[in-house]
Scaffold this active site. Structure first.
Site, PDB file in Angstrom:
ATOM      1  N   GLN A 243      64.570  -1.697  -1.101  1.00  0.00           N
ATOM      2  CA  GLN A 243      64.525  -2.908  -1.926  1.00  0.00           C
ATOM      3  C   GLN A 243      63.341  -2.722  -2.854  1.00  0.00           C
ATOM      4  OE1 GLN A 243      63.967  -5.613  -3.987  1.00  0.00           O
ATOM      5  NE2 GLN A 243      62.447  -6.254  -2.512  1.00  0.00           N
TER       6      GLN A 243
ATOM      7  N   PRO B  32      54.872  -8.220  -1.302  1.00  0.00           N
ATOM      8  CA  PRO B  32      55.445  -7.666  -0.062  1.00  0.00           C
ATOM      9  C   PRO B  32      56.137  -6.328  -0.274  1.00  0.00           C
ATOM     10  CG  PRO B  32      55.965  -9.991  -0.251  1.00  0.00           C
ATOM     11  CD  PRO B  32      55.361  -9.575  -1.563  1.00  0.00           C
ATOM     12  N   TYR B  33      56.586  -6.083  -1.510  1.00  0.00           N
ATOM     13  CA  TYR B  33      57.234  -4.804  -1.831  1.00  0.00           C
ATOM     14  C   TYR B  33      56.258  -3.683  -1.668  1.00  0.00           C
ATOM     15  CZ  TYR B  33      58.792  -0.936  -4.781  1.00  0.00           C
ATOM     16  OH  TYR B  33      59.092   0.302  -5.266  1.00  0.00           O
TER      17      TYR B  33
END
Length: 156
Positions: free
Chosen positions: A88, A155-156
């Site tokens: 993601q 958060p990535y």
């Protein structure tokens, strides 16, 4: 040509995330080497495009969070090298769904490593990341070096 148990054979290369922007470019570059047999993963069957399919011996729809499917793929492909591009990769989405991002990016990679271990392979794996691990970098900190501290801002 690589050697395994005294036999010559083409290297078997798996590109996870083959349907993404970088995956297509990497497969195009790798395709120039006739000593490679190329395989790729797609998140969804809808990513299968004729030009992408032409670059690979086989493309596999795969959610890396599904450990059994990952292990079945590794058992079938028996890759010598893996370029792990799947994940993601959208910063905004990481704020909207941080647990999903962690699950895809961490759990997915772990499933890949565990499948390699379960098959007792000696696969070389290159995990691709991004400069996002460095967070906001001031102009005087450029160019970023490998010594730069991690300071992610998402958060990535």
């Amino acid at each position: 040509m690589a050697r395994r148990l005294g036999r010559s054979y083409p290297l078997r290369v798996l590109v996870t995330g083959a349907g993404g922007f970088v995956g297509k470019h990497l497969l195009t570059a790798l395709r120039q080497n006739p000593a490679l047999t190329l395989f790729g993963t797609l998140l969804e069957e809808s990513q299968r495009e004729p030009e992408l399919a032409a670059l690979c011996t086989e493309l596999f729809p795969l959610d890396l969070r599904d450990a059994a499917s990952v292990e079945a793929l590794i058992k079938k492909v028996q890759p010598d090298h893996i370029y792990h591009l799947a994940g993601q990769a959208f910063v905004q989405r990481s704020f909207e769904a941080p647990w999903e991002t962690c699950d895809i990016n961490v759990h997915g990679a772990l499933n890949l490593f565990e499948a390699i271990r379960a098959q007792q392979l000696h696969t070389r794996v290159l995990v691709i990341g991004s400069a996002e691990v460095y967070g906001t970098v001031r102009p005087e900190q450029l160019p970023i070096t490998e010594d730069a501290p991690f300071a992610p801002s998402s958060p990535y």
